[in-house]
Structure formats: structure tokens, C-alpha cells
Design a protein around this motif. Structure first.
Motif, mmCIF file in Angstrom:
data_model
loop_
_atom_site.group_PDB
_atom_site.id
_atom_site.type_symbol
_atom_site.label_atom_id
_atom_site.label_comp_id
_atom_site.label_asym_id
_atom_site.label_seq_id
_atom_site.Cartn_x
_atom_site.Cartn_y
_atom_site.Cartn_z
ATOM 1 N N MET A 1 -77.957 42.527 68.473
ATOM 2 C CA MET A 1 -79.166 42.316 67.698
ATOM 3 C C MET A 1 -80.145 41.450 68.489
ATOM 4 S SD MET A 1 -77.772 41.597 63.847
ATOM 5 C CE MET A 1 -76.529 42.656 63.087
ATOM 6 N N THR A 2 -81.444 41.728 68.348
ATOM 7 C CA THR A 2 -82.442 40.910 69.017
ATOM 8 C C THR A 2 -82.501 39.546 68.347
ATOM 9 O OG1 THR A 2 -84.230 41.618 67.558
ATOM 10 C CG2 THR A 2 -83.813 42.980 69.507
ATOM 11 N N ASP A 3 -83.081 38.571 69.041
ATOM 12 C CA ASP A 3 -83.228 37.234 68.472
ATOM 13 C C ASP A 3 -84.073 37.283 67.204
ATOM 14 O OD1 ASP A 3 -83.388 35.547 71.694
ATOM 15 O OD2 ASP A 3 -81.677 36.179 70.461
ATOM 16 N N PHE A 4 -85.180 38.062 67.245
ATOM 17 C CA PHE A 4 -86.042 38.161 66.067
ATOM 18 C C PHE A 4 -85.268 38.750 64.897
ATOM 19 C CE2 PHE A 4 -88.562 40.928 63.316
ATOM 20 C CZ PHE A 4 -89.445 40.006 62.771
ATOM 21 N N TYR A 5 -84.581 39.843 65.140
ATOM 22 C CA TYR A 5 -83.853 40.505 64.057
ATOM 23 C C TYR A 5 -82.767 39.594 63.491
ATOM 24 C CZ TYR A 5 -81.345 44.074 61.418
ATOM 25 O OH TYR A 5 -80.738 44.792 60.404
ATOM 26 N N SER A 6 -82.045 38.894 64.348
ATOM 27 C CA SER A 6 -80.992 37.984 63.898
ATOM 28 C C SER A 6 -81.560 36.883 63.014
ATOM 29 C CB SER A 6 -80.279 37.365 65.095
ATOM 30 O OG SER A 6 -79.616 38.348 65.845
ATOM 31 N N GLU A 7 -82.704 36.324 63.430
ATOM 32 C CA GLU A 7 -83.317 35.258 62.641
ATOM 33 C C GLU A 7 -83.855 35.802 61.324
ATOM 34 O OE1 GLU A 7 -84.507 31.514 61.497
ATOM 35 O OE2 GLU A 7 -83.187 32.138 63.142
ATOM 36 N N MET A 8 -84.464 36.994 61.384
ATOM 37 C CA MET A 8 -85.019 37.616 60.181
ATOM 38 C C MET A 8 -83.949 37.860 59.123
ATOM 39 S SD MET A 8 -86.680 41.423 59.937
ATOM 40 C CE MET A 8 -86.595 42.333 58.388
ATOM 41 N N THR A 9 -82.771 38.268 59.547
ATOM 42 C CA THR A 9 -81.712 38.659 58.601
ATOM 43 C C THR A 9 -80.629 37.603 58.434
ATOM 44 O OG1 THR A 9 -80.495 39.803 60.381
ATOM 45 C CG2 THR A 9 -82.070 41.110 59.100
ATOM 46 N N THR A 10 -80.836 36.426 59.001
ATOM 47 C CA THR A 10 -79.759 35.431 59.001
ATOM 48 C C THR A 10 -79.313 35.025 57.603
ATOM 49 O OG1 THR A 10 -79.080 33.301 59.896
ATOM 50 C CG2 THR A 10 -81.351 33.441 59.123
ATOM 51 N N ARG A 11 -80.230 35.016 56.652
ATOM 52 C CA ARG A 11 -79.851 34.604 55.294
ATOM 53 C C ARG A 11 -79.141 35.711 54.516
ATOM 54 N NH1 ARG A 11 -83.737 29.914 52.897
ATOM 55 N NH2 ARG A 11 -84.276 28.930 54.882
ATOM 56 N N ASN A 12 -79.093 36.908 55.061
ATOM 57 C CA ASN A 12 -78.303 37.976 54.434
ATOM 58 C C ASN A 12 -76.807 37.709 54.574
ATOM 59 O OD1 ASN A 12 -80.736 39.246 54.068
ATOM 60 N ND2 ASN A 12 -80.357 40.911 55.515
ATOM 61 N N ILE A 13 -76.443 37.056 55.690
ATOM 62 C CA ILE A 13 -75.027 36.886 56.013
ATOM 63 C C ILE A 13 -74.377 35.922 55.010
ATOM 64 C CG2 ILE A 13 -73.365 36.305 57.808
ATOM 65 C CD1 ILE A 13 -75.266 38.751 58.345
ATOM 66 N N GLY A 14 -73.301 36.390 54.452
ATOM 67 C CA GLY A 14 -72.648 35.694 53.348
ATOM 68 C C GLY A 14 -72.656 36.597 52.135
ATOM 69 N N PHE A 15 -73.820 37.196 51.878
ATOM 70 C CA PHE A 15 -73.878 38.285 50.903
ATOM 71 C C PHE A 15 -73.259 39.535 51.530
ATOM 72 C CE2 PHE A 15 -77.296 35.600 49.234
ATOM 73 C CZ PHE A 15 -77.022 35.632 47.874
ATOM 74 N N ILE A 16 -73.570 39.739 52.804
ATOM 75 C CA ILE A 16 -72.975 40.843 53.555
ATOM 76 C C ILE A 16 -72.431 40.276 54.858
ATOM 77 C CG2 ILE A 16 -74.556 42.496 52.508
ATOM 78 C CD1 ILE A 16 -76.110 42.582 55.122
ATOM 79 N N SER A 17 -71.595 41.062 55.531
ATOM 80 C CA SER A 17 -70.977 40.597 56.775
ATOM 81 C C SER A 17 -71.847 40.944 57.977
ATOM 82 C CB SER A 17 -69.604 41.242 56.948
ATOM 83 O OG SER A 17 -69.750 42.635 57.187
ATOM 84 N N ASP A 18 -71.504 40.359 59.126
ATOM 85 C CA ASP A 18 -72.214 40.696 60.368
ATOM 86 C C ASP A 18 -72.089 42.187 60.671
ATOM 87 O OD1 ASP A 18 -73.235 38.132 61.250
ATOM 88 O OD2 ASP A 18 -71.176 37.560 61.683
ATOM 89 N N ALA A 19 -70.912 42.749 60.435
ATOM 90 C CA ALA A 19 -70.700 44.181 60.705
ATOM 91 C C ALA A 19 -71.564 45.032 59.784
ATOM 92 C CB ALA A 19 -69.224 44.532 60.530
ATOM 93 N N GLU A 20 -71.680 44.628 58.526
ATOM 94 C CA GLU A 20 -72.522 45.381 57.587
ATOM 95 C C GLU A 20 -73.995 45.264 57.962
ATOM 96 O OE1 GLU A 20 -70.038 45.349 53.394
ATOM 97 O OE2 GLU A 20 -71.047 43.497 54.026
#
Length: 290
Positions: A1-20
């Protein structure tokens, strides 16, 4: 994942997994119609991190869209919905792989249904919707949709499921979509309303006189922001679940969310539904005649 994408979606993790989250980034969804429900759905998909999206709409924004459509503003009135939506989605995720289509989308359904295995239908044109469902079946795509109802609703039609025209017994089965008449389309809409009134408490949430005028073609379809946006979010939720490989209990018959009474309304058992449908049919005939 790009740095931008990782930062954009970082708060998703916990609701969903890194693999998801990676599955969402690699996922692809086609949204046909980006007005009320379709516009809400596609915004949720992009904010959740879906990496590849196609949108299609042939209309322009009108003043009457301002009551509910998320990309309708005073400065977007008279502008093409697909164009405006594309601009706003890119403002959310500049890296989004985005395809934008106008009126030509119905001629590209073979290509779209083959490339996008998850489809959200936000189109209220009955002939185009019928063709969308038919092509989705041919190419093994799943269609997520909602009913014309004052209650938020969602249905998921997988490739092996009956099409709405089959399940609801529309008078267009076997008819080429371009040959469907206005009268046939109106009959299809009435069949959908009959299902909605049979299997939900929708009739208690609207002015029935206004509903009769709408069904008779004397006024535009009624829409209200909380219902429309909630339905779009439900549709997006089903699309995200499909992309991530999560199972839900939503099927081709769907369900309704009754927020006033805080309950989920699912289709009635067949014998009870058939009896209630007879009563609803007579009531609708009386209402339209009155």
C-alpha cells in the motif's frame, strides 16, 4: 500500500484486518447511477478504500436533487452527475482508478459486468435496470440494489439468484430491454410497490395520496435524505462485505430497516405473504382508482 493510502485507511483497521483492507484496495465495483442512493454508496466505497470504481449516469443535477443527493450543491446544478461525482471522488482519493461513463453505459454492459464482479444499481430506469441484471447474470456478477420504499432497504442478487423481473413477475420477461414500453415499465414499478407494501410497513411512513399520484405518474418519486443516504450506505456495506469475503444474511429478497420502530423487516413466509399480497393488490387498485 502507498503511504497516502495507508494513512487514509488507517482508522479502518480494527473494524477490518490489514488483509481485508488490501482486498478492498484490489477490489472493483461498478455503480450505475450516482444520484441519491448511488451517490451515497460510491462515496462510502471510496472512503473505505476500494481501489477501482466505474460510475455511470446520464443526468445532470437539478435543484430538486439538493434535498438528498450528496454531490448536489447550488454550484453543481445543471452539471453532469457523473462528471461532478468523479471530481469529488478524486478529491477523496487522488489515486483512485476511476472510469466515468455517461449515457453510453448500457452499450458497454458486457465489458463492465466482466470487469466489475460487484455492481451497485442506483439507476431508476426500469429497461436499463433489466438489462443490467441480465448481463450481470451472463458474466457472473453480483448486483446490489434497493427497493422503491420510504424505508431504507437492500437486496443482494447473486449470479444464481432469480432476476427481479422473474421473482416479482414483471410483464417484461423475454422482452428485449429496448422494446420495453412506458406502460410495461409502469406495470413493473407497480409490481415492486406491491412487494414493498406486502413485506414491509412502508405504507405507514408516507402520505398515501401522494404515493398514489406518484404511482400514476402525476408527480416525481418521493425521496427523503435520511432514507436515501441510509439505503446507499447499506448497499455500500454489502459491496464491501463481498469484496472482503465476508458473509451477510442479505439475499435476493432483501430486507427493510424501520428506524422509527427500531426493527428489521424481512419478507413474510410464502403463505402469509400471498394472502397479504391479495389484500394489498386490491387496496392499490382502489387507491389508484380513487
Amino acid at each position: 500500500m502507498t503511504d497516502f493510502y495507508s494513512e487514509m485507511t488507517t482508522r479502518n483497521i480494527g473494524f477490518i484486518s490489514d488483509a481485508e483492507q488490501q482486498r478492498l484496495k484490489d477490489g472493483a465495483v461498478f455503480v450505475a447511477g450516482v444520484g441519491g442512493m448511488g451517490g451515497a454508496a460510491v462515496q462510502m466505497l471510496v472512503r473505505a478504500g476500494v481501489g477501482k470504481i466505474a460510475i455511470a449516469d446520464l443526468d445532470t443535477f437539478e435543484v430538486s436533487n439538493l434535498n438528498r443527493q450528496l454531490f448536489a450543491f447550488t454550484d453543481t446544478v445543471d452539471r453532469p452527475k457523473a462528471e461532478v461525482t468523479a471530481e469529488e471522488l478524486k478529491r477523496i482519493n487522488p489515486e483512485l482508478d476511476l472510469k466515468v461513463l455517461g449515457a453510453e453505459w448500457t452499450d458497454k454492459l458486457d465489458e463492465l459486468c466482466a470487469e466489475y464482479s460487484v455492481i451497485i444499481n442506483g439507476c431508476d430506469d426500469i429497461p436499463a435496470t433489466a438489462q443490467l441484471y441480465r448481463k450481470a447474470k451472463q458474466h457472473g456478477a453480483t448486483v446490489i440494489d434497493a427497493y422503491a420504499s420510504p424505508l431504507p432497504s437492500v437486496i443482494v442478487v447473486r449470479p444464481s439468484d432469480p432476476r427481479p423481473e422473474e421473482r416479482l413477475r414483471y410483464p417484461i420477461r423475454g422482452t428485449d430491454w429496448k422494446a420495453i414500453t412506458e406502460e410495461q415499465a409502469a406495470d413493473c414499478f407497480m409490481k415492486e410497490l406491491e412487494w414493498v407494501m406486502t413485506h414491509s410497513s412502508s405504507h405507514t411512513h408516507i402520505d398515501l395520496t401522494a404515493a398514489a399520484e406518484m404511482a400514476a405518474g402525476k408527480r416525481k418519486r418521493m425521496s427523503f435524505a435520511p432514507m436515501v443516504t441510509t439505503a446507499g450506505c447499506l448497499m455500500a456495506g454489502e459491496a464491501l462485505a463481498l469484496l472482503m469475503g465476508r458473509k451477510t444474511k442479505t439475499d435476493c429478497r432483501g430486507w427493510f430497516m424501520n428506524t422509527r420502530d427500531a426493527r428489521c423487516e424481512r419478507p413474510l413466509p410464502a403463505p402469509i405473504g400471498a394472502l397479504k399480497a391479495m389484500v394489498v393488490r386490491r387496496y392499490m387498485q382502489k387507491l389508484l382508482a380513487g
